[in-house]
Design an enzyme around this catalytic site. Structure first.
Site: not given
Ligand code: 0RA
Length: 653
Positions: A444, A517, A519, A521
């Site tokens: 990503e 990541d 997180d 998202d």
């Protein structure tokens, strides 16, 4: 050899001065049988991990369900105990308790200790045991630290205890009872299994499935493992059988007609049941069972169903003049879009083939299912003619969309995948051309992609940085999906195409890592990518090619020593007792914050990295999960996230 079996074998061989034990040649056979199971558990239950562990429960439950199939049992109660043991109680006939002359022991002891003894009792009709799980309850016994058997029949209650398959008591009458039934409680042996943790979701999924497949039978699942939450009891009972199953699978979705279409028939001792309904999605879901075993790889029953459905719809559509003379026939593929179907057949001597022994191979079954489904469809469409037009309209739209998809796909798949010009521009490929050693990191963001490119071993590791919106494939048709840049880039890099003409043998990398990541998202992107693979390239998951990379959350510097922590708990354990003035903790907010060397060291170096293999243990559960996470209905998604908020952080389908 485990010591218990060693001792028993020695006694059986007359090596110790304990003739009173009365072991004979038959006992040696029994001990050798148990020993074979303990030596190669994988041969009997699949593996020694979570799959094999759950298999133990299925095996005992299947035996109870056999009693239900034979018409003697309508209740099965499964209890997960706090000590890690599981009990399965049924109200069937009870395992026979009388002395078995030939074996020199009770019939129950024969069933519990002799491999495949169930078959010797000729229980007739269709049995689940005898199929895939059908290794016999003796295998569960052999792989359990202990097992307690209780039987009620003939006015009494009987009990016997085993340890690692060996009886440590006789079958003793412990009381009177006018009831009938069998209870088996066992503790899986931690010498055998690498995990002892049962997943309630997986077990409940199978219990629900069995309740759908056996209408009228009540199955309860009582999870007593959590002290805080107390017993969690679920009851599964569906009088509607596989019709209810299809309604359940389509819950929260718009359907083309209600209730599901239902067909039933039997021929040459094979019985066939089909329930189907179209919904407003673009995905086909076929859940097929043979003798209650989920045939994930399909087989002759599924092919028979497909040809019959296509033929029946075309014939009826022409008769009703919905399809005109000039119109081409609808194809099997046209009729897939939005189809939810459950097929359940029962047959004598099922042959299970394929990689995971979940493909039905019996040749004669195709014709039997074809003729029953074709005739059944005709009758159903005569009774409810109004359902024909929505089905045909949907199939015509699907055909037009497939035409558009074919054109889009040609653009994606043009040329040989080995031709460099056809690879996406952003792909930093590796130099090896041997797919079995090649790895693709789908990363990503451009900055993380840049670090990965510099940090990798370019000999065998390729990097594909992704930027832009990934389409939710749960809500779009293939033509639209293929017009999405991110999807096209991935499909081009992988080299095996998508949809019709998909060919896994052309896969260019045998390890594919999703790296996002840690997180929200990142989790969202990962779920979108997993959905793409699960819905359109399932063999990549089935063949074990898909992984989730696990970058660390923290870098901890203690003087000159640097360590990485992958979870908050790890950080807490690592730093506890250390002097906080001396320690420097860096929390990585994203992959982009890691320099190339750190990314290699923590996440990409095969010697050090932590990876999660994406596995689908339960197709229906996974289907549900993706449907809920990516589908239209907001309420079930909220409910799911509320119930599973803790687990979602580490999604392991
Ligand atoms: C052998 C013969 C019969 C039943 C069973 C085994 C049996 C096994 C299990 C395992 C779990 N629950 C079970 N219930 C029954 C037939 C008994 C008869 O004819 O009475």
């Amino acid at each position: 050899m485990s010591s218990d079996i060693n001792d028993a074998m020695a006694r059986a061989n007359g090596e110790t001065a304990s003739p009173s034990a009365g072991y004979g040649a038959k006992d040696i056979q029994v001990l050798e049988g148990l020993e074979a199971v303990r030596k190669r558990p994988g041969m009997y239950i699949g593996d020694q991990g979570a799959r094999g562990l759950h298999h133990l429960v299925y095996e005992v439950v299947d035996n109870a369900i056999d009693e239900a199939l034979a018409g003697f049992c309508d209740r099965v109660d499964v209890v997960m105990h706090p000590d890690g043991s599981v009990s399965v109680h049924d109200n069937g006939r009870g395992i026979p308790t009388e002395f078995h002359e030939g074996a020199g022991k009770s019939a129950a002891e024969v069933v519990m200790t002799v491999l495949h003894a169930g078959g010797k009792f000729d229980k007739g009709a269709y049995q689940v045991s005898g199929g895939l799980h059908g290794v016999g309850v003796s295998v569960v016994n052999a792989l359990s630290e202990w097992l307690e058997l209780r039987i009620k029949r003939d006015g009494g209650e009987f009990a016997q205890r085993y340890e690692r398959g060996i009886p440590v008591t006789g079958l003793e009458r412990v009381g009177d009872s006018q009831e009938r039934g069998t209870s088996v409680r066992f503790l899986a042996d931690d010498e055998i299994f690498s995990t002892m943790e049962y997943s309630a979701d997986i077990l409940k999924g199978r219990m629900r499935e069995l309740a759908f497949l056996n209408p009228g039978v009540t199955i309860t699942f009582d999870d007593r493992r959590s002290e805080e939450e107390g017993p969690q009891v679920k009851t599964y009972h569906y009088d509607g059988g596989i019709r209810s199953f299809v309604e359940y699978l389509n819950r929260g979705k718009e359907t083309a007609f209600k209730p599901p279409l239902y067909i039933q028939g039997s021929k040459e001792s094979t019985s066939v049941e089909v329930a189907l309904q179209y919904n407003d999605t673009y995905i086909e879901r076929v859940f097929a069972f043979a003798n209650l075993i989920n045939t994930v790889e399909g087989g002759t029953h599924v092919s028979g169903f497909r040809t019959a459905l296509t033929r029946a719809i075309n014939d009826e559509a022409r008769r009703a003049k919905i399809l005109k003379e000039k119109d081409a026939n609808l194809s099997g593929d046209d009729l897939k879009e939005g189809l939810t179907v459950v097929i359940s057949i029962k047959l004598m001597e099922p042959q299970f083939e394929g990689q995971t022994k979940t493909k039905l191979g019996n040749g004669d079954v195709k014709g039997i299912v074809d003729s029953i489904v074709y005739d059944g469809m005709k009758v159903a469409l005569e009774e409810t003619p109004e359902i024909l037009k929505p089905i045909v309209d949907k199939a015509i739209k699907a055909r037009q969309a497939r035409e558009a998809a074919r054109k889009a796909r040609e653009l994606v798949q043009r040329g040989s995948p080995l031709n460099k010009l056809d690879l996406p521009g952003k792909l930093a490929d590796c130099s090896s051309r041997d797919p079995s050693e090649c790895e693709l990191y789908i990363v990503e963001g451009d900055s993380a992609g840049g670090s990965a490119k510099q940090g990798r071993d370019r000999g065998f590791q390729a990097i594909l940085p992704l930027r832009g919106k990934i389409l939710n494939v749960e809500k779009a048709r293939l033509d639209k999906i293929l017009s999405n840049d991110v999807v096209r880039t991935i499909v081009q890099a992988l080299g095996c195409g998508i949809g019709d003409g998909y060919d896994i043998s052309r896969l260019r990398y045998h390890k594919i890592f999703l790296m996002a990541d840690a997180d929200i998202d990142g989790a969202h992107i990962r779920t979108l990518l997993l959905t793409l693979f699960y819905r359109y390239m399932p063999q990549i998951i089935e063949n074990g090619h898909l992984f989730v990379a696990q970058p660390p959350l923290y870098r901890v510097q203690d003087g000159k020593n640097v360590s990485y922590c992958y979870s908050d708990k790890e950080l807490k354990d690592f730093t506890s007792g250390k002097d906080p003035k001396r320690i420097h903790i860096q929390r990585y907010k994203g992959l982009g914050e890691m320099n190339p060397g750190q990314l290699w060291e923590t996440t990409m170096d095969p010697e050090n990295r932590i990876i999660l293999k994406v596995q689908v243990d339960d197709a229906i559960l996974a289907d549900e999960l993706f449907g809920i996470l990516m589908g239209d209905a907001v309420e079930p998604r909220r409910e799911f996230i509320e119930n599973h908020a803790r687990e979602v952080r580490n999604l392991d389908i």
